[in-house]
Scaffold this active site. Structure first.
Site, PDB file in Angstrom:
ATOM      1  N   CYS A 351       0.810  -1.224   0.000  1.00 16.24           N
ATOM      2  CA  CYS A 351       0.000   0.000   0.000  1.00 16.24           C
ATOM      3  C   CYS A 351       0.841   1.271   0.000  1.00 16.24           C
ATOM      4  O   CYS A 351       0.352   2.332  -0.382  1.00 16.24           O
ATOM      5  CB  CYS A 351      -0.900   0.044   1.228  1.00 16.24           C
ATOM      6  SG  CYS A 351      -1.936  -1.379   1.461  1.00 16.24           S
TER       7      CYS A 351
HETATM    8  O1  KQY Z   1      -4.664  -1.210   0.819  1.00 13.27           O
HETATM    9  C1  KQY Z   1      -4.062  -0.203   0.536  1.00 13.27           C
HETATM   10  N1  KQY Z   1      -3.608  -0.078  -0.689  1.00 13.27           N
HETATM   11  C2  KQY Z   1      -3.917   1.003   1.411  1.00 13.27           C
HETATM   12  C3  KQY Z   1      -4.722   1.154   2.558  1.00 13.27           C
HETATM   13  C4  KQY Z   1      -4.714   2.574   3.006  1.00 13.27           C
HETATM   14  C5  KQY Z   1      -5.445   2.786   4.224  1.00 13.27           C
HETATM   15  C6  KQY Z   1      -5.411   4.207   4.652  1.00 13.27           C
HETATM   16  N2  KQY Z   1      -5.530   4.365   6.029  1.00 13.27           N
END
Ligand code: KQY
Length: 364
Positions: A351
């Site tokens: 992420c």
């Molecule tokens: O799963 C993702 N690509 C990112 C999650 C972001 C969460 C923000 N608090």
């Protein structure tokens, strides 16, 4: 203006060669504990690990540029680009390539995982500029799309298949006026895919069910699926539901998917001490005690010749590394401690990263 597909571009698989990796630098004290210091150190460890395989650029705000520069090794470039938080996968561009090796980028609309209907913070205006700024920095042509999409909500095999979840991209808080057929068409046009595999999951997490917390392609036709046999874990039923759905699908080339079960760390929820000094604010999704912490090894990053995976200091750490070593025999698997720190912000290594595929050009 043409779409990427009309111009002969497609999104490559993450396992295809990269020019480098993009990240953001965390600083929000209403998301990250300890004045964001522990998160900054963990992000720096991730950047350092990836930098042994490919060039890494970390984007930091004006206020944080020097802090980031001091924390990061010289082989990591630090650029001044502001953001509202630190999830490059989601607010950064999705890069596409053509057969001649040209790299361009898609700049999706970003609404902080739900906009006015459950978005995680009130102001996402800086996040929404990140993709444009990165593409300018790279010197890559930009395709702007009004479609609300996040990189963590899509996985592709580079051979025409995209996997996503209905709870995320088809959520009324992302694209309320688009039907599934219209979304399929948009994904086909902007990412050059021929088939979208839609999974139904509960999507009760803060991303409404991002696919990069569920599975990852190892190569076309083969996926790792986050899995647990622990009945008390929240993911116990969901991984079984996804497994059942994947049994029934074929990819864009007509192949059935090979599914490799991959552990989820069984982590305790957030403690009162962990959240004690997170600044309380009405403008952001609250980070409270007793919230689940996702043990998502599945949220690893594939680098050139390497895999960078979070470690949580629990016994499944080794199992995750062993499986990755087996399924990626040509890559060195590197575990980065501090996975819990990133998980407490709502995601993990996948992420906070975004790969820029290799092309004929270089990073500017
Ligand atoms: O799963 C993702 N690509 C990112 C999650 C972001 C969460 C923000 N608090």
């Amino acid at each position: 203006m043409n779409t990427p597909r009309q111009d002969g571009f497609r999104m490559p698989g993450e396992f295809e060669p990269h020019a480098g990796c993009w990240m953001l630098f965390p600083e929000r004290t209403d998301v990250w504990r300890g004045n964001a210091k522990p998160a900054q150190e963990t992000f720096a460890a991730v950047a350092t690990a990836i930098a042994q395989f490919e060039p890494v650029t970390v984007c930091a705000s004006q206020a944080m540029w020097q802090t980031a520069r001091d924390l990061l090794p010289d082989n990591v470039r630090v650029l001044e680009i502001s953001s509202n938080d630190a999830w490059m996968r989601d607010c950064g561009p999705t890069f596409v390539v053509n057969d001649a090796g040209e790299v361009r980028g898609v700049d999706w609309e970003f609404n902080a995982w739900g906009g006015d209907l459950g978005g995680l913070y009130a102001d996402w205006s800086q996040d929404n500029l990140v993709a444009h700024k990165v593409l300018d920095a790279v010197g890559a042509k930009r395709y702007k799309s009004d479609f609300v999409c996040e990189g963590g909500g899509i996985h592709v095999d580079g051979e025409g298949t995209l996997i996503s979840t209905r709870s995320c991209l088809l959520n009324k808080n992302r694209n309320p006026d688009l039907s599934e057929t219209e979304v399929n068409q948009l994904l086909a046009e902007y990412l050059g895919v021929d088939k979208v595999i839609w999974l139904d999951v509960e999507g009760v997490d803060e991303t409404d069910g991002h696919i990069d917390a569920i599975l990852a392609f190892v190569r076309p036709g083969v996926v790792l699926l986050a899995w647990t046999d622990q009945t008390h874990m929240y993911e116990y039923q969901e991984c079984r539901d996804v497994y059942a759905q994947l049994q029934d699908v074929t990819d864009a080339k007509g192949r059935k998917l090979e599914i490799i079960k991959f552990p989820i760390a069984d982590l305790p929820p957030t403690t009162t001490e962990e959240v004690a000094d997170i600044v309380q604010s009405d403008d952001v999704y609250p980070r409270e005690a007793n919230e689940p912490v996702f043990g998502g090894y599945i949220n690893f990053y594939i680098a050139n010749g390497g895999i960078v995976v979070p470690q949580f200091g629990v016994e499944t750490d080794e199992e995750a590394i062993d499986i990755l070593t087996e399924v990626f025999p040509d890559r060195k698997v590197v575990g980065v401690p501090g996975g819990r720190e990133i998980s407490m912000g709502g995601g993990n290594i996948h992420c906070i990263t975004q790969q820029q595929p290799a092309g004929k050009g270089t990073l500017r």
